[in-house]
Scaffold this motif. Structure first.
Motif, PDB file in Angstrom:
ATOM      1  N   LYS A  52     -12.054  -1.730  13.009  1.00 45.17           N
ATOM      2  CA  LYS A  52     -10.837  -1.044  13.427  1.00 45.17           C
ATOM      3  C   LYS A  52      -9.577  -1.811  13.052  1.00 45.17           C
ATOM      4  O   LYS A  52      -8.492  -1.224  12.956  1.00 45.17           O
ATOM      5  N   LEU A  53      -9.705  -3.123  12.862  1.00 44.02           N
ATOM      6  CA  LEU A  53      -8.545  -3.918  12.444  1.00 44.02           C
ATOM      7  C   LEU A  53      -8.017  -3.461  11.096  1.00 44.02           C
ATOM      8  O   LEU A  53      -6.833  -3.593  10.795  1.00 44.02           O
ATOM      9  N   GLN A  54      -8.922  -2.929  10.244  1.00 48.91           N
ATOM     10  CA  GLN A  54      -8.548  -2.560   8.886  1.00 48.91           C
ATOM     11  C   GLN A  54      -8.208  -1.084   8.723  1.00 48.91           C
ATOM     12  O   GLN A  54      -7.696  -0.692   7.671  1.00 48.91           O
ATOM     13  N   VAL A  55      -8.499  -0.264   9.730  1.00 47.45           N
ATOM     14  CA  VAL A  55      -8.328   1.183   9.588  1.00 47.45           C
ATOM     15  C   VAL A  55      -6.880   1.557   9.330  1.00 47.45           C
ATOM     16  O   VAL A  55      -6.547   2.230   8.338  1.00 47.45           O
ATOM     17  N   ILE A  56      -5.986   1.146  10.228  1.00 46.84           N
ATOM     18  CA  ILE A  56      -4.577   1.549  10.099  1.00 46.84           C
ATOM     19  C   ILE A  56      -3.901   0.899   8.894  1.00 46.84           C
ATOM     20  O   ILE A  56      -3.200   1.583   8.135  1.00 46.84           O
ATOM     21  N   PRO A  57      -4.072  -0.422   8.651  1.00 45.77           N
ATOM     22  CA  PRO A  57      -3.458  -0.997   7.436  1.00 45.77           C
ATOM     23  C   PRO A  57      -3.912  -0.328   6.146  1.00 45.77           C
ATOM     24  O   PRO A  57      -3.096  -0.053   5.255  1.00 45.77           O
ATOM     25  N   LEU A  58      -5.223  -0.053   6.015  1.00 48.39           N
ATOM     26  CA  LEU A  58      -5.749   0.505   4.770  1.00 48.39           C
ATOM     27  C   LEU A  58      -5.541   2.010   4.651  1.00 48.39           C
ATOM     28  O   LEU A  58      -5.221   2.517   3.571  1.00 48.39           O
ATOM     29  N   MET A  59      -5.718   2.731   5.753  1.00 50.88           N
ATOM     30  CA  MET A  59      -5.678   4.192   5.710  1.00 50.88           C
ATOM     31  C   MET A  59      -4.300   4.783   5.981  1.00 50.88           C
ATOM     32  O   MET A  59      -4.053   5.948   5.667  1.00 50.88           O
ATOM     33  N   VAL A  60      -3.404   3.989   6.568  1.00 52.48           N
ATOM     34  CA  VAL A  60      -2.081   4.523   6.918  1.00 52.48           C
ATOM     35  C   VAL A  60      -0.954   3.756   6.230  1.00 52.48           C
ATOM     36  O   VAL A  60      -0.159   4.331   5.477  1.00 52.48           O
ATOM     37  N   ILE A  61      -0.864   2.443   6.482  1.00 56.15           N
ATOM     38  CA  ILE A  61       0.282   1.660   6.013  1.00 56.15           C
ATOM     39  C   ILE A  61       0.342   1.563   4.492  1.00 56.15           C
ATOM     40  O   ILE A  61       1.399   1.796   3.886  1.00 56.15           O
ATOM     41  N   THR A  62      -0.789   1.237   3.845  1.00 59.63           N
ATOM     42  CA  THR A  62      -0.783   1.106   2.379  1.00 59.63           C
ATOM     43  C   THR A  62      -0.420   2.414   1.680  1.00 59.63           C
ATOM     44  O   THR A  62       0.447   2.414   0.790  1.00 59.63           O
ATOM     45  N   PRO A  63      -1.021   3.564   2.041  1.00 55.46           N
ATOM     46  CA  PRO A  63      -0.587   4.823   1.411  1.00 55.46           C
ATOM     47  C   PRO A  63       0.887   5.143   1.665  1.00 55.46           C
ATOM     48  O   PRO A  63       1.584   5.610   0.750  1.00 55.46           O
ATOM     49  N   LEU A  64       1.374   4.897   2.883  1.00 55.44           N
ATOM     50  CA  LEU A  64       2.783   5.168   3.183  1.00 55.44           C
ATOM     51  C   LEU A  64       3.701   4.290   2.330  1.00 55.44           C
ATOM     52  O   LEU A  64       4.783   4.727   1.917  1.00 55.44           O
ATOM     53  N   THR A  65       3.261   3.047   2.063  1.00 56.35           N
ATOM     54  CA  THR A  65       4.080   2.156   1.241  1.00 56.35           C
ATOM     55  C   THR A  65       4.127   2.637  -0.201  1.00 56.35           C
ATOM     56  O   THR A  65       5.194   2.656  -0.835  1.00 56.35           O
ATOM     57  N   PHE A  66       2.977   3.046  -0.755  1.00 55.23           N
ATOM     58  CA  PHE A  66       2.955   3.564  -2.120  1.00 55.23           C
ATOM     59  C   PHE A  66       3.776   4.841  -2.246  1.00 55.23           C
ATOM     60  O   PHE A  66       4.389   5.105  -3.286  1.00 55.23           O
ATOM     61  N   LEU A  67       3.783   5.653  -1.183  1.00 49.89           N
ATOM     62  CA  LEU A  67       4.545   6.908  -1.194  1.00 49.89           C
ATOM     63  C   LEU A  67       5.961   6.732  -0.657  1.00 49.89           C
ATOM     64  O   LEU A  67       6.690   7.713  -0.524  1.00 49.89           O
ATOM     65  N   GLY A  68       6.334   5.494  -0.360  1.00 48.40           N
ATOM     66  CA  GLY A  68       7.641   5.235   0.240  1.00 48.40           C
ATOM     67  C   GLY A  68       8.682   4.734  -0.727  1.00 48.40           C
ATOM     68  O   GLY A  68       9.690   4.141  -0.308  1.00 48.40           O
ATOM     69  N   GLY A  69       8.464   4.916  -2.011  1.00 51.31           N
ATOM     70  CA  GLY A  69       9.461   4.509  -2.998  1.00 51.31           C
ATOM     71  C   GLY A  69       9.303   3.085  -3.486  1.00 51.31           C
ATOM     72  O   GLY A  69      10.247   2.510  -4.026  1.00 51.31           O
ATOM     73  N   ALA A  70       8.132   2.502  -3.301  1.00 53.13           N
ATOM     74  CA  ALA A  70       7.922   1.134  -3.767  1.00 53.13           C
ATOM     75  C   ALA A  70       7.992   1.040  -5.292  1.00 53.13           C
ATOM     76  O   ALA A  70       8.503   0.069  -5.848  1.00 53.13           O
ATOM     77  N   PHE A  71       7.498   2.075  -5.986  1.00 57.76           N
ATOM     78  CA  PHE A  71       7.455   2.057  -7.445  1.00 57.76           C
ATOM     79  C   PHE A  71       8.391   3.079  -8.083  1.00 57.76           C
ATOM     80  O   PHE A  71       8.397   3.230  -9.300  1.00 57.76           O
ATOM     81  N   TYR A  72       9.156   3.781  -7.279  1.00 52.83           N
ATOM     82  CA  TYR A  72      10.057   4.805  -7.818  1.00 52.83           C
ATOM     83  C   TYR A  72      11.145   5.089  -6.793  1.00 52.83           C
ATOM     84  O   TYR A  72      11.046   4.674  -5.634  1.00 52.83           O
ATOM     85  N   SER A  73      12.162   5.813  -7.228  1.00 50.78           N
ATOM     86  CA  SER A  73      13.208   6.274  -6.317  1.00 50.78           C
ATOM     87  C   SER A  73      12.833   7.672  -5.828  1.00 50.78           C
ATOM     88  O   SER A  73      12.410   8.517  -6.627  1.00 50.78           O
ATOM     89  N   ILE A  74      12.959   7.907  -4.525  1.00 47.18           N
ATOM     90  CA  ILE A  74      12.592   9.236  -4.019  1.00 47.18           C
ATOM     91  C   ILE A  74      13.540  10.303  -4.552  1.00 47.18           C
ATOM     92  O   ILE A  74      13.224  11.497  -4.493  1.00 47.18           O
ATOM     93  N   ASN A  75      14.704   9.903  -5.080  1.00 47.05           N
ATOM     94  CA  ASN A  75      15.630  10.867  -5.687  1.00 47.05           C
ATOM     95  C   ASN A  75      15.058  11.466  -6.967  1.00 47.05           C
ATOM     96  O   ASN A  75      15.566  12.478  -7.460  1.00 47.05           O
ATOM     97  N   MET A  76      14.014  10.859  -7.492  1.00 51.14           N
ATOM     98  CA  MET A  76      13.375  11.375  -8.701  1.00 51.14           C
ATOM     99  C   MET A  76      12.415  12.507  -8.376  1.00 51.14           C
ATOM    100  O   MET A  76      11.948  13.207  -9.280  1.00 51.14           O
ATOM    101  N   LEU A  77      12.092  12.676  -7.090  1.00 48.57           N
ATOM    102  CA  LEU A  77      11.134  13.704  -6.687  1.00 48.57           C
ATOM    103  C   LEU A  77      11.804  15.067  -6.590  1.00 48.57           C
ATOM    104  O   LEU A  77      12.966  15.171  -6.190  1.00 48.57           O
TER     105      LEU A  77
END
Length: 253
Positions: free
Chosen positions: A166-191
């Motif tokens: 359970k220690l890994q559930v939220i970091p792997l299943m929630v936080i990491t995807p949110l970070t990738f979809l949070g503009g880490a590699f692009y500007s959300i203005n491009m969407l």
């Protein structure tokens, strides 16, 4: 305030980090360096600028945030979970330290490790990309605030989890995807719409945007809003932790 109690917990947690340098420091820095090589050097050299910033430099704040969020949560959650798992949490609870001092020790150590890691990644980035920091004070402020906030969040996860999985559930299943979809590699203005508007419901967008503004003076959302959202999340975590100690949720049972 029992400063000696806080420092005892803090030093114990920091000592654990230095005993596992390869896992705690070297591994995240190495994995982030691979991102710089692949996305920054190989792909970035073939892409244009985003908001007047080269792509290789543009992704630096996002990559730092990607490591900062995961490591802050991991350090804090494991720090409090292991005493629960081994049963030594009762020694901490029976010691003459208050809940505030317990949280200050564990979260302070986790945040310190994360800030150290973030600064190391920034130094490593200099080997691959030439970048400048327009607002160094605010860069450090966002770095520390994010580390503390997500260390508090990790502390909550460590209390909630009743097994290592359970220690890994939220970091792997929630936080990491949110970070990738949070503009880490692009500007959300491009969407295109409606994805641009949907992205604004992702809390990581505000963290990455505010941190990137500190580097280059450009942001997807207003920096005041980014600061406000970070503060709101921190206060929310503090309220939840206060409730945990007041009720004894998964601590005394």
């Amino acid at each position: 305030m029992n400063i000696y109690g806080i420092m005892a917990i803090y030093k114990f947690e920091m000592a654990r980090t230095f005993r596992t340098l390869m896992q705690s420091i070297a591994s995240p820095v190495l994995s982030t360096s691979l991102y710089f090589i692949v996305f920054g050097t190989a792909i970035g050299s073939r892409m244009g600028e985003i908001d007047g910033v080269s792509y290789a430099a543009f992704i630096i704040p996002g990559l730092v945030m990607l490591s900062l969020l995961s490591e802050s949560i991991s350090n804090a959650s494991f720090g409090i979970f292991f005493p629960k798992f081994s049963g030594t949490i009762y020694e901490v609870l029976s010691a003459p330290v208050s809940p505030f001092e317990i949280v200050a020790g564990y979260v302070g150590a986790a945040a310190t490790k994360s800030v150290m890691l973030g600064l190391l990644i920034l130094l490593t980035a200099k080997l691959f990309v030439d970048y400048t920091i327009v607002h160094p004070f605010w860069m450090l402020a966002f770095l520390v605030m994010t580390a503390v906030t997500f260390s508090l969040f990790g502390f909550i996860i460590g209390i909630w989890a009743d097994d290592f999985q359970k220690l890994q559930v939220i970091p792997l299943m929630v936080i990491t995807p949110l970070t990738f979809l949070g503009g880490a590699f692009y500007s959300i203005n491009m969407l295109p719409e409606p994805w641009q508007t949907i992205s604004l419901f992702n809390p990581v967008v505000y963290l990455v945007s505010g941190f990137r503004w500190a580097f280059y003076g450009v942001a997807d959302v207003n920096v005041v809003l980014s600061l406000g959202m970070t503060t709101l999340f921190m206060v929310t975590c503090l309220v939840i932790i206060s409730w945990i100690f007041r009720t004894g949720y998964r601590i005394r049972s």
